[in-house]
Design an enzyme around this catalytic site. Sequence first.
Site, PDB file in Angstrom:
ATOM      1  N   GLY A 176      11.447 -51.153 -43.346  1.00  0.00           N
ATOM      2  CA  GLY A 176      11.647 -51.209 -41.896  1.00  0.00           C
ATOM      3  C   GLY A 176      10.859 -50.127 -41.170  1.00  0.00           C
ATOM      4  O   GLY A 176      10.588 -49.060 -41.721  1.00  0.00           O
TER       5      GLY A 176
ATOM      6  N   ARG B 137       8.503 -55.983 -46.847  1.00  0.00           N
ATOM      7  CA  ARG B 137       9.561 -55.641 -47.807  1.00  0.00           C
ATOM      8  C   ARG B 137       9.312 -56.227 -49.203  1.00  0.00           C
ATOM      9  O   ARG B 137      10.234 -56.323 -49.997  1.00  0.00           O
ATOM     10  CB  ARG B 137      10.912 -56.140 -47.290  1.00  0.00           C
ATOM     11  CG  ARG B 137      11.450 -55.379 -46.100  1.00  0.00           C
ATOM     12  CD  ARG B 137      12.935 -55.570 -45.939  1.00  0.00           C
ATOM     13  NE  ARG B 137      13.439 -54.928 -44.734  1.00  0.00           N
ATOM     14  CZ  ARG B 137      13.784 -53.649 -44.664  1.00  0.00           C
ATOM     15  NH1 ARG B 137      13.680 -52.878 -45.721  1.00  0.00           N
ATOM     16  NH2 ARG B 137      14.241 -53.138 -43.536  1.00  0.00           N
TER      17      ARG B 137
ATOM     18  N   ASP C 248      14.474 -47.921 -51.578  1.00  0.00           N
ATOM     19  CA  ASP C 248      13.965 -49.012 -52.410  1.00  0.00           C
ATOM     20  C   ASP C 248      12.457 -48.899 -52.628  1.00  0.00           C
ATOM     21  O   ASP C 248      11.963 -49.103 -53.734  1.00  0.00           O
ATOM     22  CB  ASP C 248      14.278 -50.374 -51.763  1.00  0.00           C
ATOM     23  CG  ASP C 248      15.757 -50.721 -51.888  1.00  0.00           C
ATOM     24  OD1 ASP C 248      16.386 -50.320 -52.894  1.00  0.00           O
ATOM     25  OD2 ASP C 248      16.291 -51.393 -50.983  1.00  0.00           O
TER      26      ASP C 248
ATOM     27  N   LYS D 179      10.733 -42.137 -45.713  1.00  0.00           N
ATOM     28  CA  LYS D 179      10.835 -42.813 -44.411  1.00  0.00           C
ATOM     29  C   LYS D 179      12.123 -43.618 -44.350  1.00  0.00           C
ATOM     30  O   LYS D 179      12.456 -44.282 -45.322  1.00  0.00           O
ATOM     31  CB  LYS D 179       9.652 -43.776 -44.261  1.00  0.00           C
ATOM     32  CG  LYS D 179       9.760 -44.742 -43.130  1.00  0.00           C
ATOM     33  CD  LYS D 179       9.630 -46.220 -43.553  1.00  0.00           C
ATOM     34  CE  LYS D 179      10.827 -46.734 -44.286  1.00  0.00           C
ATOM     35  NZ  LYS D 179      10.930 -48.196 -44.354  1.00  0.00           N
ATOM     36  N   THR D 180      12.886 -43.541 -43.349  1.00  0.00           N
ATOM     37  CA  THR D 180      13.908 -44.519 -42.987  1.00  0.00           C
ATOM     38  C   THR D 180      14.749 -43.962 -41.850  1.00  0.00           C
ATOM     39  O   THR D 180      15.195 -42.804 -41.902  1.00  0.00           O
ATOM     40  CB  THR D 180      14.834 -44.959 -44.140  1.00  0.00           C
ATOM     41  OG1 THR D 180      15.816 -45.854 -43.605  1.00  0.00           O
ATOM     42  CG2 THR D 180      15.554 -43.831 -44.860  1.00  0.00           C
TER      43      THR D 180
ATOM     44  N   ASP E  87      17.602 -44.766 -41.376  1.00  0.00           N
ATOM     45  CA  ASP E  87      18.989 -44.704 -41.865  1.00  0.00           C
ATOM     46  C   ASP E  87      19.420 -43.292 -42.258  1.00  0.00           C
ATOM     47  O   ASP E  87      20.614 -43.013 -42.335  1.00  0.00           O
ATOM     48  CB  ASP E  87      19.164 -45.619 -43.088  1.00  0.00           C
ATOM     49  CG  ASP E  87      18.893 -47.076 -42.762  1.00  0.00           C
ATOM     50  OD1 ASP E  87      18.690 -47.382 -41.567  1.00  0.00           O
ATOM     51  OD2 ASP E  87      18.885 -47.905 -43.685  1.00  0.00           O
TER      52      ASP E  87
HETATM   53  P1  FBP Z   1      14.446 -49.214 -44.387  1.00  0.00           P
HETATM   54  O1  FBP Z   1      15.533 -48.820 -45.337  1.00  0.00           O
HETATM   55  O2  FBP Z   1      13.397 -50.039 -45.004  1.00  0.00           O
HETATM   56  O3  FBP Z   1      13.882 -48.017 -43.687  1.00  0.00           O
HETATM   57  O4  FBP Z   1      15.069 -50.118 -43.241  1.00  0.00           O
HETATM   58  C1  FBP Z   1      16.240 -49.738 -42.609  1.00  0.00           C
HETATM   59  C2  FBP Z   1      16.764 -50.764 -41.631  1.00  0.00           C
HETATM   60  O5  FBP Z   1      16.296 -50.488 -40.330  1.00  0.00           O
HETATM   61  C3  FBP Z   1      18.294 -50.800 -41.693  1.00  0.00           C
HETATM   62  O6  FBP Z   1      18.855 -49.863 -40.811  1.00  0.00           O
HETATM   63  C4  FBP Z   1      18.584 -52.236 -41.352  1.00  0.00           C
HETATM   64  O7  FBP Z   1      19.796 -52.676 -41.920  1.00  0.00           O
HETATM   65  C5  FBP Z   1      17.421 -52.986 -41.951  1.00  0.00           C
HETATM   66  O8  FBP Z   1      16.340 -52.079 -41.985  1.00  0.00           O
HETATM   67  C6  FBP Z   1      17.027 -54.210 -41.176  1.00  0.00           C
HETATM   68  O9  FBP Z   1      16.040 -54.881 -41.890  1.00  0.00           O
HETATM   69  P2  FBP Z   1      14.986 -55.885 -41.252  1.00  0.00           P
HETATM   70  O10 FBP Z   1      13.965 -55.055 -40.545  1.00  0.00           O
HETATM   71  O11 FBP Z   1      14.386 -56.561 -42.436  1.00  0.00           O
HETATM   72  O12 FBP Z   1      15.720 -56.770 -40.322  1.00  0.00           O
END
Ligand code: FBP
Length: 548
Positions: free
Chosen positions: A79, A143, A174, A200-201, A203
């Site tokens: 993300g 992803r 991941d 990076k994230t 979260d």
């Molecule tokens: P990452 O762990 O890849 O940084 O993504 C986090 C996130 O933004 C979460 O907070 C959320 O649940 C998810 O990605 C949403 O995924 P998508 O962008 O595939 O809808």
Amino acid sequence: MSAALHKYRLQYDPKLPGVLGKIVDKAVITEIENGSLYHDIDPRIAEMFKHTYGKPVVGIVKGQPQQKELVVGVVLSGGQAPGGHNVIIGLHEALKKCGDGNRLIGFLGGPSGLLENKYMVVNDKIVKDYKNTGGFDMIGSGRTKLKTAQEFAIVANTCKHHGINALVVIGGDDSNTNAAVLAEYFASNGIAIQVVGVPKTIDGDLKHGGIEISFGFDTACKTYAELIGNIARDANSAKKYWHFIRLMGRSASHIALECALLTQPNVCLIGEEIKEKKISLKQVASTIVDSIVARANQGNNFGIVLVPEGLIEFIPEIGVLISEINELLSHNALEISKLDKEELLKWVGEHLLDTTKPVFASLPQAIALQMLAERDPHGNVQVSAIKTEELLMTVVQQQLDNLATKGEYKGKFNAIGHFFGYEGRAAYPTNFDADYCFALGHTAYVLIANGLTGYIASIKNSHLSVDQWQPQGVPLTSLMAVERRHGQDNPVIKKALVDLNGNPFKKLVANREQWAINTDYINPGPIQYFGPVEVSDIAPMTLVLEQS
Ligand code: FBP
């Protein structure tokens, strides 16, 4: 691209700690820590990572100029998180400073760019419009999970084709697990390609001893906190709505906690606490109901509830249900693929254990269907698609109706649901994230120039001013655990969840009884990029509380 802010952000020079700014071409590594790193690691990790396990944390000091010419590949994975462009630009600038022949190749659309050899050469012309901007649009992200030996071999061929010495994977838990597995694959097959990760994230859950924070968390939280502060002020003006605000963060509740500390809502649920104390859905709803009733007694039929998106998995009875659904879906993929939505609901309802059947049956149909949505390529349930705030609004309404029939509640309850996630992932990075990412890009370069593989770039003392930051490299295997995914045991980087003994959570606990009853909202306002450093250069509150 023509907004005035954009122009001024392009002119901002991200700050760098001295060892990276002035002497990056002479930066060498020094061992910092080894012994204690691997104490809690599952012994199966040493078996799975025979060539990359057991390395020390390294720091960076001044040494001799580097000689080797480097071709580096870079990929954004997962993300979006504000600051990703600055990691690439930091890496590009470091490569440029350290050798005329150095080159950077960006793979497009995430790890799939490596499989399909889709790329662009990163140069001054490309990066010029992206400095200090949010989003991942410079090279895109994705992803795709690299899983099989065949895929690893394709990646190796792509890299050899470009003469790549090292690959930088900018990603979350991941993606960095992928980086660790790829580093081990290259090392065990005698392929001279290094792999270095960058945390990076939004979260905030890629955070372990050696990594203090992932980039993007600060900007995303400050963006959500601005919106929450505005809604709280609106609620206190109109005095007629309860706002249930779900916040991204997948499993961990770090974003909800940081936003609560910045805005002081009436209720902030923390998934990790709910799991630890085994609090049921009904009890979660009663916590909210207590606040609603107490405030209604003062004539305040309005309020703010923050809900982490991962909450649903932490409610014990629903967590059990989701794990069982995960196993059912992964073991019966073919049979299930032929069913329409109605049939799938019925099929799952029939195949669950007798103990979980009633929990599934009690859920509103829309929520049950959201729970059955396709897993992501890493086997995770897509919690961002489950409208937990609506589930809570329904259960709260039922409890309030019961109280009203008994004459114990006379207020008015009008609830509005919100979900903030995508709104914060591509914002212009705060100065903290802009500086942090630029430094991470430089750090990744130094790790590569010093021949390391299976490492992740990190910065120590990131809660202090930039001149006190200490760049370092942390071995990826020191972050790993064995977890069950897609019905199999796999190596994964552990998600760092909210620490219930940590200072940020303690601060919430110390205040939440007051916040539940009073109207103590703080409106932090929008992110500031200019002006006094007390407003423009504030580190995330979680980080400051954790590190000080
Ligand atoms: P990452 O762990 O890849 O940084 O993504 C986090 C996130 O933004 C979460 O907070 C959320 O649940 C998810 O990605 C949403 O995924 P998508 O962008 O595939 O809808």
